[in-house]
Write a protein that holds these residues in place. Structure first.
Motif, mmCIF file in Angstrom:
data_model
loop_
_atom_site.group_PDB
_atom_site.id
_atom_site.type_symbol
_atom_site.label_atom_id
_atom_site.label_comp_id
_atom_site.label_asym_id
_atom_site.label_seq_id
_atom_site.Cartn_x
_atom_site.Cartn_y
_atom_site.Cartn_z
ATOM 1 N N HIS A 63 0.826 -1.209 0.000
ATOM 2 C CA HIS A 63 0.000 0.000 0.000
ATOM 3 C C HIS A 63 0.860 1.259 0.000
ATOM 4 C CE1 HIS A 63 1.099 0.710 4.164
ATOM 5 N NE2 HIS A 63 0.948 -0.593 4.353
ATOM 6 N N GLY A 64 0.195 2.405 -0.060
ATOM 7 C CA GLY A 64 0.872 3.690 -0.044
ATOM 8 C C GLY A 64 0.930 4.306 1.343
ATOM 9 N N LEU A 65 1.515 5.499 1.419
ATOM 10 C CA LEU A 65 1.657 6.221 2.677
ATOM 11 C C LEU A 65 0.291 6.465 3.311
ATOM 12 C CD1 LEU A 65 3.725 7.663 4.510
ATOM 13 C CD2 LEU A 65 3.365 9.727 3.139
ATOM 14 N N PHE A 66 0.186 6.183 4.608
ATOM 15 C CA PHE A 66 -1.029 6.313 5.417
ATOM 16 C C PHE A 66 -2.077 5.241 5.081
ATOM 17 C CE2 PHE A 66 0.073 11.040 4.891
ATOM 18 C CZ PHE A 66 0.980 11.000 5.927
ATOM 19 N N GLY A 67 -1.727 4.274 4.243
ATOM 20 C CA GLY A 67 -2.672 3.221 3.882
ATOM 21 C C GLY A 67 -2.470 1.964 4.716
ATOM 22 N N SER A 68 -3.081 0.864 4.262
ATOM 23 C CA SER A 68 -2.929 -0.423 4.930
ATOM 24 C C SER A 68 -3.386 -1.522 3.979
ATOM 25 C CB SER A 68 -3.762 -0.476 6.221
ATOM 26 O OG SER A 68 -5.149 -0.615 5.923
ATOM 27 N N LYS A 69 -3.234 -2.749 4.417
ATOM 28 C CA LYS A 69 -3.656 -3.897 3.612
ATOM 29 C C LYS A 69 -5.144 -3.869 3.305
ATOM 30 C CE LYS A 69 -4.044 -6.919 7.727
ATOM 31 N NZ LYS A 69 -3.683 -5.900 8.738
ATOM 32 N N LYS A 70 -5.916 -3.219 4.167
ATOM 33 C CA LYS A 70 -7.363 -3.151 3.946
ATOM 34 C C LYS A 70 -7.710 -2.405 2.661
ATOM 35 C CE LYS A 70 -8.737 -3.395 8.826
ATOM 36 N NZ LYS A 70 -9.426 -2.683 9.925
ATOM 37 N N ASN A 71 -6.870 -1.419 2.282
ATOM 38 C CA ASN A 71 -7.139 -0.654 1.064
ATOM 39 C C ASN A 71 -7.144 -1.541 -0.173
ATOM 40 O OD1 ASN A 71 -4.904 1.736 2.471
ATOM 41 N ND2 ASN A 71 -7.132 1.832 2.553
ATOM 42 N N ASN A 72 -6.415 -2.647 -0.113
ATOM 43 C CA ASN A 72 -6.245 -3.508 -1.286
ATOM 44 C C ASN A 72 -7.029 -4.813 -1.194
ATOM 45 O OD1 ASN A 72 -4.365 -1.786 -2.678
ATOM 46 N ND2 ASN A 72 -2.847 -2.351 -1.130
ATOM 47 N N ARG A 73 -7.983 -4.880 -0.294
ATOM 48 C CA ARG A 73 -8.717 -6.138 -0.082
ATOM 49 C C ARG A 73 -9.500 -6.544 -1.325
ATOM 50 N NH1 ARG A 73 -11.804 -6.097 5.336
ATOM 51 N NH2 ARG A 73 -9.657 -6.428 6.056
ATOM 52 N N SER A 74 -10.290 -5.635 -1.875
ATOM 53 C CA SER A 74 -11.111 -5.975 -3.047
ATOM 54 C C SER A 74 -10.238 -6.319 -4.247
ATOM 55 C CB SER A 74 -12.052 -4.830 -3.398
ATOM 56 O OG SER A 74 -12.975 -4.593 -2.353
ATOM 57 N N MET A 75 -9.184 -5.527 -4.477
ATOM 58 C CA MET A 75 -8.299 -5.789 -5.611
ATOM 59 C C MET A 75 -7.562 -7.110 -5.421
ATOM 60 S SD MET A 75 -7.409 -4.835 -8.559
ATOM 61 C CE MET A 75 -8.290 -3.268 -8.504
ATOM 62 N N SER A 76 -7.163 -7.410 -4.208
ATOM 63 C CA SER A 76 -6.471 -8.673 -3.941
ATOM 64 C C SER A 76 -7.356 -9.860 -4.283
ATOM 65 C CB SER A 76 -6.050 -8.747 -2.467
ATOM 66 O OG SER A 76 -5.126 -7.738 -2.142
ATOM 67 N N LYS A 77 -8.613 -9.797 -3.878
ATOM 68 C CA LYS A 77 -9.546 -10.879 -4.177
ATOM 69 C C LYS A 77 -9.768 -11.013 -5.678
ATOM 70 C CE LYS A 77 -12.087 -10.608 0.208
ATOM 71 N NZ LYS A 77 -13.411 -10.306 0.842
ATOM 72 N N ALA A 78 -9.872 -9.875 -6.372
ATOM 73 C CA ALA A 78 -10.103 -9.898 -7.813
ATOM 74 C C ALA A 78 -8.923 -10.511 -8.556
ATOM 75 C CB ALA A 78 -10.378 -8.489 -8.322
ATOM 76 N N LEU A 79 -7.698 -10.162 -8.164
ATOM 77 C CA LEU A 79 -6.516 -10.683 -8.841
ATOM 78 C C LEU A 79 -6.313 -12.168 -8.539
ATOM 79 C CD1 LEU A 79 -4.031 -7.697 -8.373
ATOM 80 C CD2 LEU A 79 -5.392 -8.294 -10.390
ATOM 81 N N ALA A 80 -6.610 -12.581 -7.311
ATOM 82 C CA ALA A 80 -6.517 -14.006 -6.980
ATOM 83 C C ALA A 80 -7.497 -14.811 -7.833
ATOM 84 C CB ALA A 80 -6.784 -14.221 -5.493
ATOM 85 N N ARG A 81 -8.674 -14.245 -8.047
ATOM 86 C CA ARG A 81 -9.700 -14.905 -8.869
ATOM 87 C C ARG A 81 -9.310 -14.924 -10.345
ATOM 88 N NH1 ARG A 81 -14.009 -10.948 -9.073
ATOM 89 N NH2 ARG A 81 -12.762 -10.210 -10.829
ATOM 90 N N ASP A 82 -8.896 -13.786 -10.871
ATOM 91 C CA ASP A 82 -8.667 -13.664 -12.311
ATOM 92 C C ASP A 82 -7.372 -14.313 -12.780
ATOM 93 O OD1 ASP A 82 -10.999 -12.243 -12.312
ATOM 94 O OD2 ASP A 82 -10.056 -10.275 -12.546
ATOM 95 N N LEU A 83 -6.374 -14.344 -11.909
ATOM 96 C CA LEU A 83 -5.073 -14.863 -12.311
ATOM 97 C C LEU A 83 -4.764 -16.238 -11.731
ATOM 98 C CD1 LEU A 83 -3.103 -11.507 -11.938
ATOM 99 C CD2 LEU A 83 -3.525 -12.726 -14.083
ATOM 100 N N GLY A 84 -5.592 -16.681 -10.780
ATOM 101 C CA GLY A 84 -5.324 -17.978 -10.162
ATOM 102 C C GLY A 84 -4.034 -17.983 -9.371
#
Length: 310
Positions: A63-84
């Motif tokens: 993530h970026g400054l002042f962010g966290s892993k939560k910011n990337n939760r939806s994108m993480s799930k999408a990439l795990a699904r789309d790319l296996g």
């Protein structure tokens, strides 16, 4: 993948103007030497594997400054699904649920990330990083090219460049919130509004606001160490490498930039090409917060890039 034509002046410190001119000789590594050993911290993370179906090479999102892993939760799930591929979304030091430390520069962030890759035995991962996370991913790749198979840098470049003036304002606003010992998010938002006009940005910053861990306290406090990060803003503007002849990443690299952002101007492309000779560039219709502002276009760019490399 083609970049949209544009030319935006880079927001660089004057002393670094020649650092992105390929016609000029590059300087040596910056004072905090890339080989320096710092105390690596154990990082918190979320793991996404699409119900056990994701079995390919891992992806690690920073993530970026002042962010966290939560910011990337939806994108993480999408990439795990789309790319296996399994996705690890991590909290960098001084952010989210990860430990705090007074040292906060890209060498320290990179060593934490390398330690994470070793701890979890991650082979041939792709590192995806936004802003601070992008420079961290670049630093890992240039320090230790064997540690990753590819990188995706989102809206940042391998140059010394001043942060947008918004970031010091954000820090000042968060400090004012803590000084006021607010008891509700609404109170915090009202104070922060003077320092961050856009509601989505304030909501992003306020994800860090939690009940004070002090047992006797009944007010809210930022879980990130605001004072440490305030003192680290100059380090976040810097980049620890300046000589592409000494440090180069010869593997695939995707640079994604927001069309309304200044962080990856056309003037930075030559130096990107020298550090990352196999880089590709994609422009996404967005400001600096590319992933949250235009998640679908970003997802498509990442999937296309990584599928091409399989």
């Amino acid at each position: 993948m083609q970049a949209l034509p544009r030319r935006i002046p880079p927001l660089l410190h004057p002393k670094h103007f020649n650092r992105i001119n390929p016609a000029l000789s590059a300087a040596s590594v910056r004072p905090f030497h890339a080989g320096a050993q710092l105390r690596a911290l154990d990082l918190a993370f979320d793991y996404h594997e699409n119900g056990g179906k994701a079995t390919g090479a891992p992806i690690v999102i920073l993530h970026g400054l002042f962010g966290s892993k939560k910011n990337n939760r939806s994108m993480s799930k999408a990439l795990a699904r789309d790319l296996g591929r399994p996705v690890y979304a991590i909290d960098l030091r001084n952010h989210g649920d990860s430990p705090h430390d007074t040292t906060h520069n890209y060498i320290a962030l990179a060593e934490d990330t390398e330690n994470f890759l070793q701890q979890h035995n991650l082979k041939d991962p792709t590192l995806i990083g936004h802003s601070m996370g992008a420079k961290t991913a670049m630093t890992v790749a240039l320090r230790n090219p064997e540690s990753c198979a590819s990188i995706i840098a989102v809206d940042n470049a391998p140059v010394d460049a001043a942060l947008a003036s918004d970031f010091p304002k954000f820090v000042m606003g968060m400090q004012k919130v803590e000084e006021a010992k607010v008891k509700t998010q609404k109170e915090a938002d009202k104070i922060l509004e003077a320092y961050a006009k856009d509601l989505p940005v304030r909501q992003y910053l306020l994800t860090n606001l939690i009940k004070s861990p002090e047992s006797s306290a009944n007010h809210l406090k930022f879980r990130i160490p605001v004072r440490i990060l305030a003192h680290s803003l100059d380090d976040m503007a810097d980049f620890p490498f300046s000589d592409p002849e000494k440090n180069r990443f010869e593997k695939p690299a995707l640079f994604v930039r927001g069309t309304r952002s200044h962080y990856v101007s056309d003037e930075t492309l030559p130096i990107i090409g020298r550090f990352f000779p196999r880089f590709e560039l994609v422009d996404v219709e967005a400001g600096h917060w590319v992933i949250s502002e235009n998640p679908e276009e970003f997802r498509r760019a990442v999937v296309e890039f990584l599928q091409d490399k399989e």
